[in-house]
Motif scaffolding. Structure first.
Motif: not given
Length: 364
Positions: A102-103, A111-112, A116-119, A180-183
């Motif tokens: 995915g990079v 699915g990213a 910058m790992q966008f969905l 951005y990343n829910r954690a």
């Protein structure tokens, strides 16, 4: 110990001497005290240039030169901390150096895609989005080739800056990172990296977000009336957005401006659609505090019918209540904002000029 009259007199004398020393010395101590102790532990320089975060040795050695320039360029253009952008890039893909799925192509298990790992769904529905098409996402064209390519570092970093800005950065950067990343552990990790990348070891908030910079803005107002408008508007910073809100606890974009003008004894239209034709149009570059800046943004809007408005508080900066998910009312930059339609000056509307005359001479 038995206190005799002599000893009592001696103690009284010593107490007086200590009091005298305290009176004389304490001003000297205050003058030599580090400034951060006098205002709650922080100092604020209201000069934007002084707030540009310098790059640490750790950042210089860890971030590829081309990525570092992109983080700095788009952090400045969009108005978010470059070191936060860089920390996201580090945490997601080690600045594009990761060989994980995915990079550089495809997607990962979630699915990213891209550095910058966008969905893909939030990017625009596909990895490469023609910028001439209608799309609903963060696809951006950082390299000017007409395509928003999720794998292209310039496009991806620009898109990430927009996403962070949209969700609360630079003022509420933790909220922006959580979206951005829910954690929250992710938020903590990114902030830790960002601190290492900054020479100061901090994640700075721009000075326009600080109440310590309100006084210079008010003092620089072109008139007493504008000073009253700014004073009220700036005092609403931090309150939530509420569609249709006119205060006192929440406002929408036009509502806070409407209330600010009312605080100065002036009546202007309540909504953005009414405020746009009300004021006298001002050329870009000639705007001043108290003017309004409009944007083609929101449902049912068009270049000649803007749906979002901000209050100019200084050249390049506005106070705005943007949207429910955009964070609280705050001061932001309008210079880099897309879809800007133009500026108006309500104070030159004939009806407002009559109101000003009555305020200056109530007998009229």
């Amino acid at each position: 110990m038995k206190l005799t009259r002599g000893r009592i007199a001696l103690l009284v004398g010593l107490a007086g001497l200590l009091l005298l020393v305290a009176v004389v010395v304490s001003p000297l101590l205050l003058m030599s005290m580090p400034s951060f102790l006098s205002n709650g532990g922080t100092t604020v320089d209201c000069d934007d240039q002084a707030q540009v975060e310098e790059v640490s040795d750790s950042a210089s050695s860890d971030i590829p030169d081309d990525y570092l320039e992109l983080y700095k360029e788009y952090g400045k253009k969009i108005g978010v901390q470059w070191n936060i952008l860089a920390a996201v890039g580090k945490r997601e893909t080690d600045h594009g150096r990761s060989d994980l799925p995915g990079v550089k192509s495809g997607t990962n298990h979630a699915g990213a895609a891209g550095p910058m790992q966008f969905l893909i769904s939030t990017w625009g529905g596909k990895a490469r989005v023609p910028m001439s098409s209608t799309f609903n996402g963060y696809a951006s064209d950082g390299d000017g080739d007409g395509v928003g390519d999720v794998y292209n570092p310039a496009d991806a970093i620009l898109g990430a800056a927009k996403m962070l800005k949209r969700n609360g950065a630079p003022e509420n950067v933790r909220q922006a990172l959580f979206v951005y990343n829910r954690a929250w552990w992710y938020v903590d990790q990114v902030e830790e990296i960002a601190r290492k990348y900054a020479k100061s070891g901090e994640v700075k908030v721009p000075p326009q977000a600080s109440e310590d910079c309100d006084e210079p803005l008010v003092e620089a107002a072109p008139s007493d009336v504008v000073a009253k408008i700014l004073q009220f508007a700036l005092a609403q910073r931090g309150k939530p957005y509420l569609w249709g809100g006119t205060g006192p606890d929440a406002f929408d974009c036009s509502g806070v401006i409407y209330a600010a003008y009312r605080s100065a004894g002036l009546s202007i239209p309540r909504t953005t659609f009414g405020q746009w034709p009300f004021g006298v149009k001002i050329k870009a570059g000639e705007e001043q505090p108290g003017d309004l800046v409009f944007f083609n943004s929101g449902p049912g809007t068009a270049p000649n019918n803007p749906g979002h408005v901000g209050l100019v508080v200084s050249k390049g900066k506005m106070l705005e209540a943007r949207c429910r998910l955009c964070g609280p009312i705050k001061v932001t930059s309008y210079q880099a904002r897309q879809n800007r339609v133009g500026f108006t000056r309500p104070l030159q509307n004939p009806a407002v000029l009559e109101q000003l005359k009555k305020l200056q001479n109530p007998a009229l």
